[in-house]
Scaffold this active site. Sequence first.
Site, short mmCIF file in Angstrom:
data_model
loop_
_atom_site.label_atom_id
_atom_site.label_comp_id
_atom_site.label_asym_id
_atom_site.label_seq_id
_atom_site.Cartn_x
_atom_site.Cartn_y
_atom_site.Cartn_z
N ARG A 216 0.79 -1.26 -0.04
CA ARG A 216 0.10 -0.08 0.14
C ARG A 216 0.93 1.39 0.05
O ARG A 216 0.28 2.31 -0.32
CB ARG A 216 -1.13 0.12 1.31
CG ARG A 216 -0.24 0.33 2.42
CD ARG A 216 -1.12 0.42 3.65
NE ARG A 216 -0.70 1.27 4.90
CZ ARG A 216 -0.37 0.57 5.98
NH1 ARG A 216 -0.68 -0.60 6.01
NH2 ARG A 216 0.02 1.18 6.97
N ASN A 217 2.03 1.07 0.25
CA ASN A 217 3.16 2.17 0.12
C ASN A 217 4.01 1.99 -0.88
O ASN A 217 3.87 1.09 -1.67
CB ASN A 217 4.21 2.16 1.40
CG ASN A 217 3.51 2.69 2.57
OD1 ASN A 217 2.91 3.77 2.49
ND2 ASN A 217 3.51 2.16 3.90
N ARG A 309 7.59 -6.90 9.13
CA ARG A 309 7.14 -6.03 10.10
C ARG A 309 5.78 -5.38 10.13
O ARG A 309 5.60 -4.69 9.09
CB ARG A 309 8.32 -5.27 10.37
CG ARG A 309 8.38 -4.39 11.62
CD ARG A 309 9.34 -3.25 11.54
NE ARG A 309 9.65 -2.59 10.12
CZ ARG A 309 8.90 -1.61 9.73
NH1 ARG A 309 7.75 -1.19 10.54
NH2 ARG A 309 9.12 -1.04 8.46
N ASP A 310 5.28 -5.23 11.11
CA ASP A 310 4.17 -4.57 11.20
C ASP A 310 3.19 -4.56 10.14
O ASP A 310 2.80 -3.58 9.53
CB ASP A 310 4.51 -3.09 11.41
CG ASP A 310 3.29 -2.24 12.00
OD1 ASP A 310 2.47 -2.62 12.96
OD2 ASP A 310 3.08 -1.02 11.61
#
Length: 428
Positions: A216-217, A309-310
């Site tokens: 999404r980034n 991560r995350d």
Amino acid sequence: MSKLLPPHGGKGLTVCLLEGAEREAELKKAQGLKKVEISRGERGDLIMIGTGGFSPLDGFMTKEDWKGVCENFLLADGTFWPVPVNLSVSKEDADAVKEGDEITLYFPEKDEIMATMKVTQKWQKSEADKKWECEMVYKGQGEESADDQFWKIAMEDHPGVQRVMADKDYFLAGPVKVLSEGDFPTKFKGTYMRPADARAEFDKRGWATVAALQLRNPMHRSHEHLVKIAIEVCDGGFIHSLIGNLKPGDIPAEVRIKCINTLIDGYFVKDNVVQGGYPLDMRYAGPREALLHATFRQNYGVSHMIIGRDHAGVGDFYTLFEAQEIFDRIPQPTEPGKALLCKPLKIDWTFYCFKCDGMASMRTCPHTKEDRVILSGTKLRKALSESQPVPDHFGRDEVLEILRDYYENLTEKVEIKMQKAASGSEMK
């Protein structure tokens, strides 16, 4: 014969999208039915149901499905499913509809009839029900999810919680006939894919194992590294971008797609990687959303979901690797097809290390965080939005040039909040 994993649910792809003469006839019928408005999030869910992306779902959930998913990760029939997929309506609309009626689902933002639906159940959620759903689905183990913090922060900073609490109080369940994919096939031509499209592409390449990267980034060096690790252990990599709605301050899909294409052209063996897009809105449900990503990726033919991560997190509601850990404690239905078959590809925190002189992870790099460039999409967006310099080795120069051009032409900027996971403060 395809070597790919079968779709989730054991029924093949459950495709509810009508085409050709069948679509025209249903569209004509839809004009005379009770019209019910849907939100952007519900539109994305509806398109995924239509294309088979949400197989085995053939419509919006009943109260029994909703309760089972929130409580036990299971639909009422015992099939694994990690997040609710509901259709909320006003009391006025609910009062005007009887169980057994057919209705038209209408998206007012685009003035478009999206589907027809046969209503099999009307049900309600109280304020307490909505809060319970948020605590079951969106509350994690991070500091902002602590009992004395969650509701103070979530209503301001958690888009998923805001979405649930903003739902109307009445819900309709039942199968749908989807009549439109919105503007996704035209606006994102060449990137937007139905599950059948992705499967056909993977089959054409002879792939049996496929690892998907949820994106999404803008794609930075860490994302690139994750896909390359996956390609080493699977037949191919699937860079699968969200092209639905994001939160304010996120970068539009068109810009992100351009960045990915630039990276694939310059830094990947093209035979081993495919880019695709899907039409959902982010829920930012962290661990639960990681499970959703794996579940619908199985329908696209994916065998492994990259979980770093995350994953799918927001703020500090989730711990760094909570989205990896949840895969170890989900139910495993024994009835054929009902268990999640797509496996997590768990990869540790990755970064660029100056002493290692390359990309590395916490499992491979013995050096300190002072030697590392901490890579995160949030950190990159914050630097670019504030015209700050981007550290060396954060992203490829060609990609950063695209992003700088986007930010330079942005008339309205949103403040980017830095969570611990993005800042690197939790790295030892």
